[in-house]
Scaffold this motif. Structure first.
Motif, PDB file in Angstrom:
ATOM      1  N   ASP A  77       0.852  -1.189   0.000  1.00  0.00           N
ATOM      2  CA  ASP A  77       0.000   0.000   0.000  1.00  0.00           C
ATOM      3  C   ASP A  77       0.892   1.244   0.000  1.00  0.00           C
ATOM      4  OD1 ASP A  77      -1.929   1.942   0.298  1.00  0.00           O
ATOM      5  OD2 ASP A  77      -2.777   1.115   2.142  1.00  0.00           O
ATOM      6  N   PRO A  78       0.722   2.152  -0.953  1.00  0.00           N
ATOM      7  CA  PRO A  78       1.596   3.331  -1.032  1.00  0.00           C
ATOM      8  C   PRO A  78       1.392   4.307   0.131  1.00  0.00           C
ATOM      9  CG  PRO A  78      -0.126   3.470  -2.688  1.00  0.00           C
ATOM     10  CD  PRO A  78      -0.237   2.119  -2.069  1.00  0.00           C
ATOM     11  N   ARG A  79       0.262   4.257   0.802  1.00  0.00           N
ATOM     12  CA  ARG A  79       0.024   5.159   1.931  1.00  0.00           C
ATOM     13  C   ARG A  79       0.766   4.708   3.187  1.00  0.00           C
ATOM     14  NH1 ARG A  79      -6.302   4.795   1.539  1.00  0.00           N
ATOM     15  NH2 ARG A  79      -5.539   2.672   1.443  1.00  0.00           N
ATOM     16  N   ALA A  80       1.197   3.457   3.240  1.00  0.00           N
ATOM     17  CA  ALA A  80       1.899   2.928   4.412  1.00  0.00           C
ATOM     18  C   ALA A  80       3.397   2.902   4.117  1.00  0.00           C
ATOM     19  CB  ALA A  80       1.384   1.532   4.733  1.00  0.00           C
ATOM     20  N   ASP A  81       4.055   4.028   4.342  1.00  0.00           N
ATOM     21  CA  ASP A  81       5.498   4.064   4.122  1.00  0.00           C
ATOM     22  C   ASP A  81       6.229   3.506   5.343  1.00  0.00           C
ATOM     23  OD1 ASP A  81       4.890   6.139   5.788  1.00  0.00           O
ATOM     24  OD2 ASP A  81       6.155   7.615   4.793  1.00  0.00           O
ATOM     25  N   LEU A  82       7.476   3.194   5.163  1.00  0.00           N
ATOM     26  CA  LEU A  82       8.265   2.536   6.191  1.00  0.00           C
ATOM     27  C   LEU A  82       8.382   3.389   7.459  1.00  0.00           C
ATOM     28  CD1 LEU A  82       9.962   0.120   7.003  1.00  0.00           C
ATOM     29  CD2 LEU A  82      11.939   1.245   5.970  1.00  0.00           C
ATOM     30  N   ALA A  83       8.525   4.686   7.300  1.00  0.00           N
ATOM     31  CA  ALA A  83       8.672   5.567   8.466  1.00  0.00           C
ATOM     32  C   ALA A  83       7.426   5.523   9.347  1.00  0.00           C
ATOM     33  CB  ALA A  83       8.953   6.993   8.014  1.00  0.00           C
ATOM     34  N   ARG A  84       6.251   5.602   8.727  1.00  0.00           N
ATOM     35  CA  ARG A  84       5.003   5.546   9.501  1.00  0.00           C
ATOM     36  C   ARG A  84       4.860   4.214  10.210  1.00  0.00           C
ATOM     37  NH1 ARG A  84      -0.149   6.742   6.358  1.00  0.00           N
ATOM     38  NH2 ARG A  84      -0.986   6.393   8.431  1.00  0.00           N
ATOM     39  N   VAL A  85       5.235   3.134   9.530  1.00  0.00           N
ATOM     40  CA  VAL A  85       5.131   1.800  10.128  1.00  0.00           C
ATOM     41  C   VAL A  85       6.057   1.690  11.331  1.00  0.00           C
ATOM     42  CG1 VAL A  85       5.525  -0.658   9.727  1.00  0.00           C
ATOM     43  CG2 VAL A  85       4.412   0.711   7.969  1.00  0.00           C
ATOM     44  N   MET A  86       7.275   2.162  11.186  1.00  0.00           N
ATOM     45  CA  MET A  86       8.241   2.072  12.286  1.00  0.00           C
ATOM     46  C   MET A  86       7.823   2.936  13.479  1.00  0.00           C
ATOM     47  SD  MET A  86      10.318  -0.167  11.291  1.00  0.00           S
ATOM     48  CE  MET A  86      11.575  -0.057  12.527  1.00  0.00           C
ATOM     49  N   VAL A  87       7.313   4.132  13.206  1.00  0.00           N
ATOM     50  CA  VAL A  87       6.859   5.002  14.294  1.00  0.00           C
ATOM     51  C   VAL A  87       5.674   4.368  15.017  1.00  0.00           C
ATOM     52  CG1 VAL A  87       5.746   7.228  14.788  1.00  0.00           C
ATOM     53  CG2 VAL A  87       7.756   7.140  13.323  1.00  0.00           C
ATOM     54  N   ALA A  88       4.734   3.812  14.274  1.00  0.00           N
ATOM     55  CA  ALA A  88       3.576   3.167  14.892  1.00  0.00           C
ATOM     56  C   ALA A  88       4.000   1.966  15.729  1.00  0.00           C
ATOM     57  CB  ALA A  88       2.574   2.739  13.829  1.00  0.00           C
ATOM     58  N   MET A  89       4.972   1.202  15.235  1.00  0.00           N
ATOM     59  CA  MET A  89       5.459   0.053  15.993  1.00  0.00           C
ATOM     60  C   MET A  89       6.134   0.502  17.285  1.00  0.00           C
ATOM     61  SD  MET A  89       6.946  -2.357  12.918  1.00  0.00           S
ATOM     62  CE  MET A  89       7.907  -3.342  14.039  1.00  0.00           C
ATOM     63  N   GLN A  90       6.927   1.553  17.215  1.00  0.00           N
ATOM     64  CA  GLN A  90       7.605   2.053  18.417  1.00  0.00           C
ATOM     65  C   GLN A  90       6.607   2.617  19.426  1.00  0.00           C
ATOM     66  OE1 GLN A  90      10.851   1.839  19.404  1.00  0.00           O
ATOM     67  NE2 GLN A  90      10.992   0.451  17.675  1.00  0.00           N
ATOM     68  N   GLN A  91       5.585   3.322  18.926  1.00  0.00           N
ATOM     69  CA  GLN A  91       4.575   3.863  19.825  1.00  0.00           C
ATOM     70  C   GLN A  91       3.828   2.747  20.537  1.00  0.00           C
ATOM     71  OE1 GLN A  91       2.219   6.339  17.245  1.00  0.00           O
ATOM     72  NE2 GLN A  91       3.335   8.193  17.819  1.00  0.00           N
ATOM     73  N   SER A  92       3.469   1.705  19.810  1.00  0.00           N
ATOM     74  CA  SER A  92       2.749   0.604  20.452  1.00  0.00           C
ATOM     75  C   SER A  92       3.656  -0.136  21.431  1.00  0.00           C
ATOM     76  CB  SER A  92       2.178  -0.353  19.404  1.00  0.00           C
ATOM     77  OG  SER A  92       3.200  -1.058  18.737  1.00  0.00           O
ATOM     78  N   GLN A  93       4.938  -0.247  21.104  1.00  0.00           N
ATOM     79  CA  GLN A  93       5.873  -0.910  22.007  1.00  0.00           C
ATOM     80  C   GLN A  93       6.058  -0.116  23.298  1.00  0.00           C
ATOM     81  OE1 GLN A  93       9.831  -1.359  20.422  1.00  0.00           O
ATOM     82  NE2 GLN A  93      10.379  -2.923  21.914  1.00  0.00           N
ATOM     83  N   VAL A  94       6.197   1.193  23.185  1.00  0.00           N
ATOM     84  CA  VAL A  94       6.358   2.039  24.375  1.00  0.00           C
ATOM     85  C   VAL A  94       5.088   2.014  25.217  1.00  0.00           C
ATOM     86  CG1 VAL A  94       6.595   4.448  25.128  1.00  0.00           C
ATOM     87  CG2 VAL A  94       8.129   3.523  23.400  1.00  0.00           C
ATOM     88  N   ALA A  95       3.927   2.068  24.569  1.00  0.00           N
ATOM     89  CA  ALA A  95       2.664   2.021  25.315  1.00  0.00           C
ATOM     90  C   ALA A  95       2.523   0.702  26.060  1.00  0.00           C
ATOM     91  CB  ALA A  95       1.489   2.225  24.363  1.00  0.00           C
ATOM     92  N   PHE A  96       2.894  -0.401  25.416  1.00  0.00           N
ATOM     93  CA  PHE A  96       2.795  -1.703  26.056  1.00  0.00           C
ATOM     94  C   PHE A  96       3.766  -1.811  27.238  1.00  0.00           C
ATOM     95  CE2 PHE A  96       3.941  -6.215  26.489  1.00  0.00           C
ATOM     96  CZ  PHE A  96       2.688  -6.729  26.773  1.00  0.00           C
ATOM     97  N   LYS A  97       4.995  -1.340  27.044  1.00  0.00           N
ATOM     98  CA  LYS A  97       5.971  -1.381  28.137  1.00  0.00           C
ATOM     99  C   LYS A  97       5.512  -0.538  29.316  1.00  0.00           C
ATOM    100  CE  LYS A  97      10.186  -2.499  25.635  1.00  0.00           C
ATOM    101  NZ  LYS A  97      11.533  -2.044  25.243  1.00  0.00           N
ATOM    102  N   ALA A  98       4.923   0.619  29.037  1.00  0.00           N
ATOM    103  CA  ALA A  98       4.423   1.473  30.111  1.00  0.00           C
ATOM    104  C   ALA A  98       3.269   0.793  30.843  1.00  0.00           C
ATOM    105  CB  ALA A  98       3.972   2.816  29.547  1.00  0.00           C
ATOM    106  N   ALA A  99       2.389   0.131  30.104  1.00  0.00           N
ATOM    107  CA  ALA A  99       1.275  -0.576  30.737  1.00  0.00           C
ATOM    108  C   ALA A  99       1.783  -1.713  31.613  1.00  0.00           C
ATOM    109  CB  ALA A  99       0.312  -1.106  29.678  1.00  0.00           C
TER     110      ALA A  99
END
Length: 118
Positions: A77-99
């Motif tokens: 999908d052209p709307r899902a670039d690598l930078a957005r994917v990596m940022v979303a993955m890091q955000q979910s990882q940080v949120a999970f670690k905080a929880a």
């Protein structure tokens, strides 16, 4: 890690203050009670329960969005670039670690209270 926990806690507090403002109802019904009155209709634990539930739902939403972006990137999908994917993955990882950290601290506090001599 402490900054991430502080950030999550501030988001939880901001969300809690927004929900308390929304629960005030029309014409400020909460203002009619004196400050030391006990609200019998709503138990005190419901605010904590709602806040915790909303925080867990937020972590789940972040993980679901991250997974969806990952899948979209893998499918080209052209709307899902690598930078957005990596940022979303890091955000979910940080949120999970905080929880997990909040859960660990709650369990530790519970154990400390249970081990107190009477």
């Amino acid at each position: 890690m402490t900054d991430a926990i502080s950030s999550i806690l501030s988001q939880i507090r901001a969300h809690e203050s927004r929900t308390q403002g929304a629960l005030g109802g029309p014409a400020g019904l909460g203002d009619a009670l004196p400050s030391n009155a006990v609200d019998v209709a709503r138990p005190a634990t419901s605010d904590f329960q709602k806040t915790l539930s909303n925080a867990i739902d937020g972590v789940s939403k972040a993980q679901n969005e991250s997974g969806a972006l990952q899948q979209a990137f893998e499918l080209g999908d052209p709307r899902a670039d690598l930078a957005r994917v990596m940022v979303a993955m890091q955000q979910s990882q940080v949120a999970f670690k905080a929880a997990v950290e909040v859960r660990n601290r709650l369990v530790q506090a519970y154990q400390d209270v249970m081990n107190m001599p009477v």
